[in-house]
Design a protein around this motif. Structure first.
Motif, PDB file in Angstrom:
ATOM      1  N   GLU A  61       0.468  -1.457  -0.036  1.00  0.00           N
ATOM      2  CA  GLU A  61      -0.054  -0.223   0.183  1.00  0.00           C
ATOM      3  C   GLU A  61       1.226   1.284   0.185  1.00  0.00           C
ATOM      4  OE1 GLU A  61      -3.277   1.377   2.667  1.00  0.00           O
ATOM      5  OE2 GLU A  61      -3.334  -0.119   2.644  1.00  0.00           O
ATOM      6  N   ALA A  62       0.602   2.246  -0.716  1.00  0.00           N
ATOM      7  CA  ALA A  62       1.503   3.319  -0.809  1.00  0.00           C
ATOM      8  C   ALA A  62       1.261   4.255   0.379  1.00  0.00           C
ATOM      9  CB  ALA A  62       1.237   3.944  -2.539  1.00  0.00           C
ATOM     10  N   VAL A  63       1.750   5.340   0.474  1.00  0.00           N
ATOM     11  CA  VAL A  63       1.865   6.068   1.563  1.00  0.00           C
ATOM     12  C   VAL A  63       1.154   7.961   1.118  1.00  0.00           C
ATOM     13  CG1 VAL A  63       2.948   7.554   3.210  1.00  0.00           C
ATOM     14  CG2 VAL A  63       3.499   5.433   2.748  1.00  0.00           C
ATOM     15  N   ASP A  64       0.266   7.926   1.275  1.00  0.00           N
ATOM     16  CA  ASP A  64      -0.837   9.121   1.087  1.00  0.00           C
ATOM     17  C   ASP A  64       0.236   9.884   1.332  1.00  0.00           C
ATOM     18  OD1 ASP A  64      -2.623  10.566  -0.023  1.00  0.00           O
ATOM     19  OD2 ASP A  64      -3.331  11.811   2.355  1.00  0.00           O
ATOM     20  N   PRO A  65       0.170  11.048  -0.579  1.00  0.00           N
ATOM     21  CA  PRO A  65       1.801  12.193  -0.452  1.00  0.00           C
ATOM     22  C   PRO A  65       1.000  12.795   0.768  1.00  0.00           C
ATOM     23  CG  PRO A  65       0.571  11.624  -2.910  1.00  0.00           C
ATOM     24  CD  PRO A  65      -0.093  10.353  -1.314  1.00  0.00           C
ATOM     25  N   THR A  66       0.106  13.329   1.117  1.00  0.00           N
ATOM     26  CA  THR A  66      -0.595  14.107   2.553  1.00  0.00           C
ATOM     27  C   THR A  66       0.565  14.303   3.902  1.00  0.00           C
ATOM     28  OG1 THR A  66      -2.272  15.037   1.186  1.00  0.00           O
ATOM     29  CG2 THR A  66      -1.651  15.882   3.368  1.00  0.00           C
ATOM     30  N   VAL A  67       0.287  12.701   4.149  1.00  0.00           N
ATOM     31  CA  VAL A  67       1.075  12.022   4.843  1.00  0.00           C
ATOM     32  C   VAL A  67       2.651  12.373   5.187  1.00  0.00           C
ATOM     33  CG1 VAL A  67       1.721  10.350   6.881  1.00  0.00           C
ATOM     34  CG2 VAL A  67      -0.937  10.715   5.586  1.00  0.00           C
ATOM     35  N   PHE A  68       2.840  12.266   3.809  1.00  0.00           N
ATOM     36  CA  PHE A  68       4.133  12.047   3.205  1.00  0.00           C
ATOM     37  C   PHE A  68       5.159  13.708   3.591  1.00  0.00           C
ATOM     38  CE2 PHE A  68       7.165  12.389   0.212  1.00  0.00           C
ATOM     39  CZ  PHE A  68       8.835  10.939   0.799  1.00  0.00           C
ATOM     40  N   ARG A  69       4.043  14.328   2.812  1.00  0.00           N
ATOM     41  CA  ARG A  69       4.953  16.046   2.736  1.00  0.00           C
ATOM     42  C   ARG A  69       4.551  15.857   4.338  1.00  0.00           C
ATOM     43  NH1 ARG A  69       1.325  16.186  -2.538  1.00  0.00           N
ATOM     44  NH2 ARG A  69       2.608  15.956  -3.575  1.00  0.00           N
ATOM     45  N   LEU A  70       3.465  15.537   5.307  1.00  0.00           N
ATOM     46  CA  LEU A  70       3.342  15.889   6.845  1.00  0.00           C
ATOM     47  C   LEU A  70       4.671  15.668   7.586  1.00  0.00           C
ATOM     48  CD1 LEU A  70       2.129  18.153   8.950  1.00  0.00           C
ATOM     49  CD2 LEU A  70       0.525  15.787   9.044  1.00  0.00           C
ATOM     50  N   ALA A  71       5.170  14.517   7.037  1.00  0.00           N
ATOM     51  CA  ALA A  71       6.484  14.117   7.766  1.00  0.00           C
ATOM     52  C   ALA A  71       7.356  15.178   7.795  1.00  0.00           C
ATOM     53  CB  ALA A  71       6.608  12.647   7.631  1.00  0.00           C
ATOM     54  N   ILE A  72       7.619  15.128   6.637  1.00  0.00           N
ATOM     55  CA  ILE A  72       8.890  15.879   5.727  1.00  0.00           C
ATOM     56  C   ILE A  72       8.428  17.529   6.969  1.00  0.00           C
ATOM     57  CG2 ILE A  72      10.501  16.991   4.262  1.00  0.00           C
ATOM     58  CD1 ILE A  72       9.475  14.708   2.312  1.00  0.00           C
ATOM     59  N   PHE A  73       7.632  18.113   6.547  1.00  0.00           N
ATOM     60  CA  PHE A  73       7.093  19.118   6.802  1.00  0.00           C
ATOM     61  C   PHE A  73       8.230  18.884   8.379  1.00  0.00           C
ATOM     62  CE2 PHE A  73       5.063  22.530   9.287  1.00  0.00           C
ATOM     63  CZ  PHE A  73       5.762  23.818   9.137  1.00  0.00           C
ATOM     64  N   VAL A  74       7.348  18.094   9.510  1.00  0.00           N
ATOM     65  CA  VAL A  74       7.623  17.836  10.915  1.00  0.00           C
ATOM     66  C   VAL A  74       9.271  17.605  11.090  1.00  0.00           C
ATOM     67  CG1 VAL A  74       7.433  16.630  12.702  1.00  0.00           C
ATOM     68  CG2 VAL A  74       5.523  16.980  11.173  1.00  0.00           C
ATOM     69  N   LEU A  75      10.012  16.934  10.547  1.00  0.00           N
ATOM     70  CA  LEU A  75      11.504  16.578  10.007  1.00  0.00           C
ATOM     71  C   LEU A  75      11.871  17.538  10.069  1.00  0.00           C
ATOM     72  CD1 LEU A  75      11.641  12.746   8.330  1.00  0.00           C
ATOM     73  CD2 LEU A  75      11.710  13.550  10.467  1.00  0.00           C
ATOM     74  N   ALA A  76      11.486  18.464   9.113  1.00  0.00           N
ATOM     75  CA  ALA A  76      12.334  19.572   8.512  1.00  0.00           C
ATOM     76  C   ALA A  76      12.548  20.912   9.947  1.00  0.00           C
ATOM     77  CB  ALA A  76      11.671  20.452   7.826  1.00  0.00           C
ATOM     78  N   ILE A  77      10.979  20.993  10.855  1.00  0.00           N
ATOM     79  CA  ILE A  77      11.447  21.182  12.124  1.00  0.00           C
ATOM     80  C   ILE A  77      12.071  20.956  12.571  1.00  0.00           C
ATOM     81  CG2 ILE A  77      10.222  21.961  14.047  1.00  0.00           C
ATOM     82  CD1 ILE A  77       6.984  22.099  12.218  1.00  0.00           C
ATOM     83  N   PHE A  78      12.290  19.553  13.348  1.00  0.00           N
ATOM     84  CA  PHE A  78      13.102  19.405  13.803  1.00  0.00           C
ATOM     85  C   PHE A  78      14.541  19.847  13.540  1.00  0.00           C
ATOM     86  CE2 PHE A  78       9.731  16.847  15.984  1.00  0.00           C
ATOM     87  CZ  PHE A  78       9.636  16.705  17.099  1.00  0.00           C
ATOM     88  N   VAL A  79      15.348  19.045  12.645  1.00  0.00           N
ATOM     89  CA  VAL A  79      16.497  19.388  11.905  1.00  0.00           C
ATOM     90  C   VAL A  79      16.810  21.459  12.143  1.00  0.00           C
ATOM     91  CG1 VAL A  79      17.883  19.240   9.944  1.00  0.00           C
ATOM     92  CG2 VAL A  79      16.390  17.098  10.357  1.00  0.00           C
ATOM     93  N   GLY A  80      15.728  22.101  11.924  1.00  0.00           N
ATOM     94  CA  GLY A  80      15.438  23.165  11.569  1.00  0.00           C
ATOM     95  C   GLY A  80      16.331  23.732  13.480  1.00  0.00           C
ATOM     96  N   TYR A  81      15.470  23.304  13.912  1.00  0.00           N
ATOM     97  CA  TYR A  81      15.666  23.674  15.644  1.00  0.00           C
ATOM     98  C   TYR A  81      16.985  23.311  16.374  1.00  0.00           C
ATOM     99  CZ  TYR A  81      15.384  23.430  20.804  1.00  0.00           C
ATOM    100  OH  TYR A  81      14.854  24.379  21.716  1.00  0.00           O
TER     101      TYR A  81
END
Length: 106
Positions: A1-21
């Motif tokens: 089953e493929a991951v929903d693109p919205t969930v994938f983009r949200l996960a990238i956004f959350v990871l970017a917040i942690f990395v940026g912090y």
């Protein structure tokens, strides 16, 4: 089953917040002024993109929902980038004032 693109983009956004912090808080104080200057330059590019979004128009001149969303998002982005630029200049000015020699009273 493929991951929903919205969930994938949200996960990238959350990871970017942690990395940026962690990147921002690990910078030595001596590098804050040059980094603020770069941040101001990036925000100026964001302002240009936001103004282009605000200037978007529909082919037939009719205001569609997408055009209104684009104009609204552009206005919000321009506002946030303007605050970021203004705050960046204030922080840069304050950092540079720390390096000035202080007058000594005789």
């Amino acid at each position: 089953e493929a991951v929903d693109p919205t969930v994938f983009r949200l996960a990238i956004f959350v990871l970017a917040i942690f990395v940026g912090y962690y990147v921002v808080w690990s910078v030595t104080p001596a590098l804050h002024t040059p980094l603020m200057a770069v941040t101001n330059a990036i925000s100026s590019v964001i302002i240009v993109g936001a103004l282009l979004a605000v200037a978007a128009h529909a082919p037939a001149g009719e205001l569609t929902r997408n055009v209104l969303i684009s104009k609204g998002a552009g206005a919000v982005a321009a506002g946030f980038a303007a605050v970021n630029i203004f705050g960046g200049f204030l922080v840069t000015q304050r950092m540079l004032a720390m390096y000035k020699k202080k007058d000594r009273a005789k």
